[in-house]
Write an enzyme that holds these catalytic residues in place. Structure first.
Site, PDB file in Angstrom:
ATOM      1  CB  VAL A   1      -0.953   0.031   1.213  1.00 21.42           C
ATOM      2  CG1 VAL A   1      -2.005  -1.053   1.106  1.00 21.42           C
ATOM      3  CG2 VAL A   1      -0.204  -0.102   2.525  1.00 21.42           C
ATOM      4  CG  ASP A   2       1.063   5.805  -1.797  1.00 24.30           C
ATOM      5  OD1 ASP A   2       2.230   6.008  -1.420  1.00 24.30           O
ATOM      6  OD2 ASP A   2       0.274   6.719  -2.112  1.00 24.30           O
ATOM      7  CE  LYS A   3       2.735   9.109   4.620  1.00 32.20           C
ATOM      8  NZ  LYS A   3       1.760  10.227   4.675  1.00 32.20           N
ATOM      9  CB  THR A   4       0.094  10.399   0.489  1.00 30.24           C
ATOM     10  OG1 THR A   4       1.194  10.609   1.364  1.00 30.24           O
ATOM     11  CG2 THR A   4      -0.703  11.681   0.336  1.00 30.24           C
TER      12      THR A   4
END
Length: 768
Positions: free
Chosen positions: A455-458
């Site tokens: 997963v990406d964060k932002t």
């Protein structure tokens, strides 16, 4: 200024010849040709298979019909043509690629008409044929009158009602692609043909064919089998029509008209007449007609159909709006930017339609089995015929024909052919209702096997925008005064931090005064005068440059905020430190619960983000993420995802930005947030409309439900054929005296298809 191609007339300025750009006929279309995707130079004017490699020919991709409708096979998407018809490989009815191209299914209408006419004609045939089994049957039942009546009534059933099956069977022979219609045509043709010869040329049969003085006829078998197959087709087509209900519901979201503003006047026009650049009025209570940008007015818009969020979104001049969302409070004028097939709604509809036509990799198993199954069944039917003709009881040839026909009918692999596409279509529609858009069936099949989620964060785990998360004041300054002063100065800035301060002040109902003598220093902060006092907002170093000295007492509290992943803004009022404001990209409310649930489903979570290490680890710790890598560039994300796949992991990647697109494409399954960029959604196999992480959990559950349903369907189909063929061949006759008539074989064949369809339709109520 002229465009890239400009000319003052339709003649070239140098040669005097007609300008090439202007000589093209606007409506001219490339010639319709069918090409082999493997063998260069092989083309045909009609669909079929390649004479060199045997692959199905594909429609020239540059060709489109006059009304821009292209028809394709749900089972074999490489088959395309400009008109309705049937697939030369499997015989299924072709469907429009664009779900909105047809109001109704002409194939369903035609098959329904043939079914009812066939049923009306076949019923008396069946009653008369079965009446001789009654103990009090009248003498005429076994006489010539009843036999000729069966002949007359069954002939239109077989040759008109069943004509599409003979057409498809012939097409399968010509294209060397045997399918279920091959078996149906052979079985029905054999039963009818044998009976017709008995009626027209009875003297050619030896006496051994006669039982009780007459030779048996099987018109009722041919007629009833035809009607039962037609019933199966009608049920299948209706089921396929119901699976498109999600698409039609999406299409119905768009308004039929738009209110065009031109030359100071307003009038309603059909939606298809709206062009990019047009100005449109949207009044309170109306739906936004197309994607565009607000040019006049302010309002709040309900975007729940797109995002799933019930909270209306404020819109003002310059803000984007999406077609089919609901305008609630104010009257606005928008400038159309994306119309027709370019709107978000149209792209969603097309994505769902493409996914419903796509095939899961498991479908290759059914295709492979069907490829050898049909020839094998024909061989078994021939063996059955020979065995009964040589060793069966009298009349041997009659028994041989009946049992061979029963084998052909009961072995019809329609249930096998329906097993996967029906589940895919229903599952894709169910996903669309839950906000999970499946781009292709392969993605949803692989989703079942995902062991690692990257997963990406932002924008994925977090909201994707900064918000005020805390404040510390100094001396007599209150939080309200601190925020009012900072927001007043930041009001003139376009920095994301400024928007966060302004939103926080608005949410708290704080009136923001005007600031004088505003100055912005890139990389430092902003300065201005509020109520006669100089206000300095920015980094600690920036404030020290303005000789703000009493900052040390705030430094310890700022360090605590930073340790939690927050950014810190220092504020000074009237030359003295007033306090600090913590700002962060807040974690989505649902993120922690989703991560916990995914762990229960056996999935490992890895965060790859371009953000700094401290912020990334703070978010990962809050959510219970297994591993985190910060400061990762887009190409590094791509390589990391490929590396995880190389370690025998089935990897899903969830992201929302352009920087995530390479990694989304590299993953086994790419999952894009619907609130993200178009590039991310194009690179992903699954899109979550609302951008809510719960969509990932729903996608996993949907995948497992779909694959379980497909396996159940394949089990039904395989077991049915495995048991049905030997029974139809007569293996039970020596032991129990049981034979399966062609009529019962036809009923069993239709029941198997209906059972597969009914099982697939259960997915519509799957709990996600």
């Amino acid at each position: 200024m002229k465009s890239a191609h400009s000319c003052d007339s339709e003649k070239d300025a140098t040669s005097g010849a007609p300008c090439h750009a202007h000589t093209a006929v606007p409506n001219e279309r490339p010639a319709k040709k069918y090409l082999c995707p493997m063998c260069a130079g092989v083309e045909s004017d009609s669909p079929g298979t390649c004479p060199k490699c045997g692959m199905a020919l594909e429609l020239n991709p540059t060709f489109r019909s006059a009304n821009n409708v292209v028809y394709t096979c749900p089972m074999h998407p490489q088959i395309e043509q400009d008109r309705p018809g049937t697939c030369p490989i499997c015989g299924m009815a072709l469907e429009p690629k664009n779900a909105g191209d047809l109001e109704e299914n002409p194939e369903l209408r035609d098959m329904t008409r043939r079914f009812w006419i066939g049923a009306v004609l076949s019923l008396p045939v069946f009653i008369v044929a079965m009446s001789h089994m009654l103990p009090s049957a009248p003498p005429w039942v076994q006489g010539d009158f009843s036999r000729w009546a069966q002949f007359v009534l069954s002939t239109p059933v077989v040759f008109w009602c069943g004509w599409p099956f003979f057409q498809r069977a012939w097409q399968s022979v010509v294209n060397r692609s045997p399918n279920m219609f091959t078996l149906i045509a052979i079985g029905v043709g054999a039963a009818y043909g044998y009976s017709a010869v008995v009626m027209l040329l009875p003297w050619i049969f030896p006496p051994s064919f006669a039982a009780h003085g007459t030779i048996g006829i099987y018109f009722e078998a041919a007629a009833i089998i035809t009607v039962l197959v037609l019933l199966g087709q009608v049920l299948e087509l209706r089921a396929r029509s119901r699976t498109g209900s999600a698409i039609r519901a999406l299409l119905d979201l768009a308004p039929a008209t738009a209110r065009l503003v031109r030359d100071g006047e307003e009038h309603d026009v059909p939606l298809n007449e709206v062009r990019a650049g047009d100005h449109l009025r949207v009044r309170p209570g109306e739906k936004v007609p197309v994607d565009g940008r607000v040019t006049e007015g302010r309002t709040s818009i309900d975007e729940s159909m797109l995002t799933g969020e019930s909270m209306p979104v404020e819109k003002a001049a310059g803000d984007r709006v999406t077609g089919a969302t609901l305008n609630q409070t104010g009257s606005i004028v928008i400038q159309a930017e994306r119309v027709g097939s370019k709107t978000v709604l149209a792209q969603i509809v097309e994505m769902v339609a493409q996914a419903q036509r796509s095939r899961a990799p498991i479908q290759r198993l059914a295709d492979k089995v069907a490829g050898w199954f049909v020839p094998a069944v024909i061989l078994i039917a021939l063996i059955t015929f020979c065995a009964w003709a040589l060793a069966g009881p009298e009349p041997r040839l009659a028994y041989a024909i009946v049992n061979a026909v029963a084998v052909l009918i009961i072995a019809c692999p329609c249930a096998l052919g329906l097993a996967t596409p029906m589940s895919v279509m229903v599952g894709v529609g169910r996903g669309a209702q839950a906000g999970v858009l499946i781009k292709n069936a392969g993605a949803i099949e692989l989703m079942e096997k995902v062991s690692t989620l990257v997963v990406d964060k932002t924008g994925t785990l977090t909201q994707g925008k900064l918000a005020v998360t805390g404040m510390i004041t100094k001396g007599a300054v209150t939080e309200e005064e601190l925020l009012r002063s900072a927001a007043a100065v930041e009001k003139n800035s376009e920095h994301p931090l400024a928007r966060a301060l302004l939103e926080a002040a608005t949410q708290r109902g704080i009136s923001i005064p005007a600031a004088a003598n505003f100055e912005s220093i890139t990389g430092g902060g902003v300065v201005g005068e509020v109520a006669g006092q100089r206000v300095v907002v920015g980094k600690e170093k920036f404030l020290r440059e303005y000789e703000i000295k009493d900052l040390d007492s705030l430094e310890e509290r700022a360090a605590a905020f930073r340790a939690q992943g927050n950014g810190v803004i220092f504020v000074a009022i009237g030359g003295r430190a007033a306090g600090i404001i913590a700002v962060a990209d807040e974690v989505k409310e649902t993120a922690a619960g989703v991560i916990q649930e995914l762990h229960r489903l056996g999935i490992k979570i890895i965060m790859l983000t371009g953000d700094n290490e401290r912020t990334a680890r703070s978010v990962a710790q809050k959510l219970g993420i297994d591993d985190v890598e910060a400061g990762v560039e887009p190409e590094q994300k791509y390589e990391r995802v490929r590396g995880l796949r190389g370690e025998n992991n089935v990897v899903a990647m969830a992201g929302d930005g352009i920087n995530d697109a390479p990694a989304l494409a590299a993953a086994d399954v790419g999952i894009a947030m619907g609130t993200g960029t178009d590039v991310a959604m194009e690179s992903a196999g699954i899109t979550l409309l609302s951008g809510d992480l719960r969509g990932i959990e729903k996608a996993v559950r949907l995948s497992r439900a779909m694959m379980r349903n497909i396996r159940q369907n394949l089990f039904f189909a395989f077991i049915y054929n495995s048991l049905g063929v030997p029974i139809a061949a007569g293996v039970l006759y020596p032991f129990f005296g049981i034979l399966l008539s062609p009529v019962l074989a036809g009923a069993a064949m239709s029941f198997s298809s209906v059972s597969v369809i009914a099982n697939a339709l259960r997915l519509r109520s799957a709990r996600l």
